[in-house]
Scaffold this active site. Sequence first.
Site: not given
Length: 451
Positions: A116, A288, A292, A295
Amino acid sequence: MFEKVLVANRGEIAVRVIRALREMGIASVAVYSEADRDSLHVMLADEAICIGPAASSDSYLNMEAVISAAVASKAQAIHPGYGFLSENEKFASLCETCGIKFIGPSSQVIARMGNKSEAKNTMIKAGVPVVPGSREPIYSPKEAKRIAKKTGYPVMIKAALGGGGKGMRVAESEDRLEEMFLAAQFETRKAFGDDTMYIERYVKDPRHIEVQILADSHGNVIHLGERDCSIQRRHQKVLEESPCENISPALRSKLGRTAVKAAKAVGYENAGTIEFLLEPNGKFYFMEMNTRVQVEHPVTELVSGVDIIKEQIRIAAGEKLSFTQKDIRLSGHAIECRINAESPERGFMPSPGTITNLHFPGGNGIRIDTHVYQGYKLPPYYDSMIAKLIAYGKDRDEAVRKLRSALGETIIDGIDTNIDFAYELIKSPAFEKGHIDTGFIEKHFPKYLKK
């Protein structure tokens, strides 16, 4: 295009990826732990390989076992889903070394954006607004106090390599900083095996907005609009929707352009998400990047008409994006509710067990992503999410009504779930008006947080 892809995950996302592979005519390989032998993703895949005992560390997080399964099955690529190894630069690097395509960004980009502090510095150089805070890793309360004096209190203490709400604490004053820092660092070390922290000014009651981006290996980067993920419990998302309610077209456009700028700044490839904190005054800050699929990707798929999983696979195979930014037309409104096996009345305690009776709703505009079925024995070893219920309507009001109706029809017996809790959330006047922020549950449903 790939002929065979291994899915390095479990649960609903493994099922989601396997279905996409089927539709694309690509053979699928499932991996599973001994506890997941009867899971739906194992039944749906063309091949299935057991990679270890129930514990994630011995199975789904076992890089060597996953790679061995890919080599043994002659899979050309691995889709990591979300969680587990999906943002692990060592695993992505291992795939690269073994000549297996990792369906995601490069290991270098994962490492750069997973840290981060480094991600924040990269965004500053690219001209993306960030929350004031530390520019370098922090390891001690003394260093934390020095940074906090510059940013002002309250401050947020975060794990540099963390995620999922772990390793995070808020210090309201210097008196509490050392205690909060050490608690967050202990949690970070336990969860991620690392004690690197960073500090930033705590933005009180912002909205958590994320922008979905897609980038191919030919330099094309586009966004698919934003999602509002503000309704959270202990930094864990509960409900997500797209588009974000009550923001102007100008702000929406600016968020999208900024997300694309951020992705280009790191040479990003594949699907990713740029996350922002949005203040009531319209100012927003980079928080951030998730390297990927998320959800909550279904809400974006419904409003954009783009199958994000299939695009991930096409991009990884070297294909160009089949559309430009001008081709993207966002329409309607979608809301996702995470259905978890947990008891809100008992402090959201997980509730594993056997599902004795199950009924999911259907109808126009209702989507269910799940891996459970009647008679399925839910193991106690993994995340408690068992399904995602997504409602799509021509506008937000219709989507809310559809979601409310669908939750009312859902029956899951044998275990406790958060269905009634979710129904209560979306019936609240504040939610109906779109007056939401990250403090929504604390403000309107404090009774659930005291248990």
